[in-house]
Design a protein around this motif. Sequence first.
Motif, PDB file in Angstrom:
ATOM      1  N   TRP A 124      70.327  72.319   6.787  1.00  0.00           N
ATOM      2  CA  TRP A 124      71.401  71.723   7.573  1.00  0.00           C
ATOM      3  C   TRP A 124      71.074  70.280   7.962  1.00  0.00           C
ATOM      4  O   TRP A 124      71.131  69.888   9.110  1.00  0.00           O
ATOM      5  CB  TRP A 124      71.703  72.554   8.808  1.00  0.00           C
ATOM      6  CG  TRP A 124      71.924  74.016   8.561  1.00  0.00           C
ATOM      7  CD1 TRP A 124      71.388  75.062   9.245  1.00  0.00           C
ATOM      8  CD2 TRP A 124      72.757  74.605   7.551  1.00  0.00           C
ATOM      9  NE1 TRP A 124      71.807  76.253   8.732  1.00  0.00           N
ATOM     10  CE2 TRP A 124      72.662  76.013   7.694  1.00  0.00           C
ATOM     11  CE3 TRP A 124      73.564  74.096   6.542  1.00  0.00           C
ATOM     12  CZ2 TRP A 124      73.341  76.898   6.856  1.00  0.00           C
ATOM     13  CZ3 TRP A 124      74.243  74.981   5.711  1.00  0.00           C
ATOM     14  CH2 TRP A 124      74.131  76.357   5.872  1.00  0.00           C
TER      15      TRP A 124
ATOM     16  N   GLY B 107      70.376  81.397   7.051  1.00  0.00           N
ATOM     17  CA  GLY B 107      70.343  79.983   6.709  1.00  0.00           C
ATOM     18  C   GLY B 107      70.401  79.744   5.218  1.00  0.00           C
ATOM     19  O   GLY B 107      70.415  80.675   4.404  1.00  0.00           O
TER      20      GLY B 107
ATOM     21  N   TRP C 224      80.437  67.245   2.395  1.00  0.00           N
ATOM     22  CA  TRP C 224      79.863  66.952   3.714  1.00  0.00           C
ATOM     23  C   TRP C 224      79.141  65.609   3.706  1.00  0.00           C
ATOM     24  O   TRP C 224      79.246  64.840   4.671  1.00  0.00           O
ATOM     25  CB  TRP C 224      78.900  68.067   4.118  1.00  0.00           C
ATOM     26  CG  TRP C 224      79.579  69.360   4.459  1.00  0.00           C
ATOM     27  CD1 TRP C 224      80.887  69.695   4.208  1.00  0.00           C
ATOM     28  CD2 TRP C 224      78.997  70.499   5.097  1.00  0.00           C
ATOM     29  NE1 TRP C 224      81.158  70.969   4.642  1.00  0.00           N
ATOM     30  CE2 TRP C 224      80.022  71.491   5.195  1.00  0.00           C
ATOM     31  CE3 TRP C 224      77.737  70.788   5.574  1.00  0.00           C
ATOM     32  CZ2 TRP C 224      79.790  72.734   5.775  1.00  0.00           C
ATOM     33  CZ3 TRP C 224      77.499  72.030   6.155  1.00  0.00           C
ATOM     34  CH2 TRP C 224      78.508  72.992   6.250  1.00  0.00           C
TER      35      TRP C 224
ATOM     36  N   GLY D  86      81.151  77.919   8.826  1.00  0.00           N
ATOM     37  CA  GLY D  86      80.203  76.829   8.692  1.00  0.00           C
ATOM     38  C   GLY D  86      80.442  75.640   9.600  1.00  0.00           C
ATOM     39  O   GLY D  86      79.878  74.562   9.357  1.00  0.00           O
TER      40      GLY D  86
ATOM     41  N   SER E 257      77.189  74.519  11.269  1.00  0.00           N
ATOM     42  CA  SER E 257      76.288  73.983  10.248  1.00  0.00           C
ATOM     43  C   SER E 257      76.724  72.582   9.840  1.00  0.00           C
ATOM     44  O   SER E 257      75.878  71.699   9.613  1.00  0.00           O
ATOM     45  CB  SER E 257      76.271  74.905   9.022  1.00  0.00           C
ATOM     46  OG  SER E 257      75.821  76.208   9.375  1.00  0.00           O
TER      47      SER E 257
ATOM     48  N   ARG F  34      75.748  70.220  12.710  1.00  0.00           N
ATOM     49  CA  ARG F  34      74.303  69.987  12.703  1.00  0.00           C
ATOM     50  C   ARG F  34      73.901  69.073  11.545  1.00  0.00           C
ATOM     51  O   ARG F  34      73.048  68.192  11.711  1.00  0.00           O
ATOM     52  CB  ARG F  34      73.571  71.324  12.613  1.00  0.00           C
ATOM     53  CG  ARG F  34      72.058  71.199  12.623  1.00  0.00           C
ATOM     54  CD  ARG F  34      71.424  72.568  12.763  1.00  0.00           C
ATOM     55  NE  ARG F  34      70.032  72.565  12.313  1.00  0.00           N
ATOM     56  CZ  ARG F  34      69.256  73.638  12.281  1.00  0.00           C
ATOM     57  NH1 ARG F  34      69.741  74.806  12.677  1.00  0.00           N
ATOM     58  NH2 ARG F  34      68.008  73.562  11.840  1.00  0.00           N
ATOM     59  N   SER F  35      74.519  69.245  10.377  1.00  0.00           N
ATOM     60  CA  SER F  35      74.205  68.398   9.224  1.00  0.00           C
ATOM     61  C   SER F  35      74.620  66.957   9.472  1.00  0.00           C
ATOM     62  O   SER F  35      73.850  66.020   9.211  1.00  0.00           O
ATOM     63  CB  SER F  35      74.903  68.938   7.966  1.00  0.00           C
ATOM     64  OG  SER F  35      74.441  70.231   7.630  1.00  0.00           O
TER      65      SER F  35
END
Length: 485
Positions: A64, A81, A112, A147, A150, A153-154
């Motif tokens: 992440w 994860g 992303w 997600g 996630s 956080r990424s």
Amino acid sequence: MAFSLPGLGLAADNSFAAPSADLPSAKSQVARTERLGERTEWRFEVAFGKNYSIKLTSGEAELWGTELAPSQTYNFSGYKGAIFTWQGCSLEVLGEAESEYVGQETEYAVEWLNVHGMLETLRDEAAAAGVHGEGPRVLVVGPDAVGKSSLVRSLTAWGVKVGRTPTVLNLDSREGLLAPAGSLTAVTASSQTEVESGYGIAPVSGPTASPVKTPLVYGWPFPSPTENSEAFKALLTHAALHVTGKLEANTDAKRSGLIVDTPGSLNDPKSNYDILSHIISEFSITLILTIGSERLYNDLNRRFNQSRGDDKAIPVLRLTKPGGAVESDASFLKQARAQNVRQYFFGLPQIPLNPHSHSVPFSELNIYRAKSASTSDDQDFKSGAAAEDDDYEPDGASHDSPGALYEKIEPSTALMASLVAIKLCPGTHVDDREIRDSAVMGYLYVADVDETKKRVRFLAPHPQRWGDRALVWGSLPEPVADLVT
């Protein structure tokens, strides 16, 4: 209001014994090597109480957005994860997993990363605008288990990696971000997230290897905003003032922007789009990211982008749901919240903490129960007209009046094994609105209630007493019966 929680003063004497940090050892087995090709990921699900370790032996990989250090062993338990690699890598894996495999469908990662690039462009434009420049304010929405956290956080990790200090706002009270569940947390990320513990642990829990994170925490001890939507919106209005004020006071944070994570319950158009509209308005959202719901994307795009003029339009993007995003059952989520509570008081295996015992007479306590629709018919602790009407009055009502969000209660054994929030407001001569809007100073664990001696024994992360503060008890987090012995 400062982004702060009290620090932990370690004392030699302590009546509580921390649970063992050692997990049951994995079955005797030889470590195995897993080789991943470019743009693939190692997906794993580990049950609570099981050991599972991963070591990067060659190449580069990240969890992440946080890069794995070469030849360092990372341990996981009660975790789901995906370790992603852009150019391929080798991992050394040891332990038991409920599920583990190489994921090939990773198109989401490119999307992303493109979003991160877009945010960087907006941040550069904010810097070029001088003192009046403001970074992007991003709202992430979608159903549960798609997600969202996630992604947040990424984006945070990638932003920090290139020198930014984005502010993260978690509005899902079921997840504890630098605080137990039942919290809404805002924190400016000035240091990299950690592989094993994500955003890490709050300074209330003691020293950490990474720079101290100082979150602003508000209490929402219910599993959903819909427990009392008007009170939730009023709390958001108050929180937005302080979050915006902190951004204005920190140029780097202002230019780095805000990323807002939301609960999946706001995906319901019939009852919760008005809450989303409120969030967008109060936090001046400039970009909306949707995951996992085509209907949500189209509804928000029509409402906030296509139907507005160019000066008020808010771009709405639809992102791909990660292939490894899986729904967790209620039991797993409850265990995760219990583990979060344990970490709050006892720390992590590599950072053990020493909480403190406080025995307080009933007469010195001001405990309020946060009421919700689910407790409106419960007569425990009810008194008089307070049980007649559970509709909240946004302008603030006395906690003894009909429609009050909080009711003052006498300590009883029903409190045992629960957490109560210490509010930064007086415990007496205080109304509902002040209790609701006050930030959380910290949390206490109710270890024992002696109704004969009229004393309550608390487990606290700080050696000093909290003084005349309102203590709030709600339905989140759930009681953790085995926290102390």
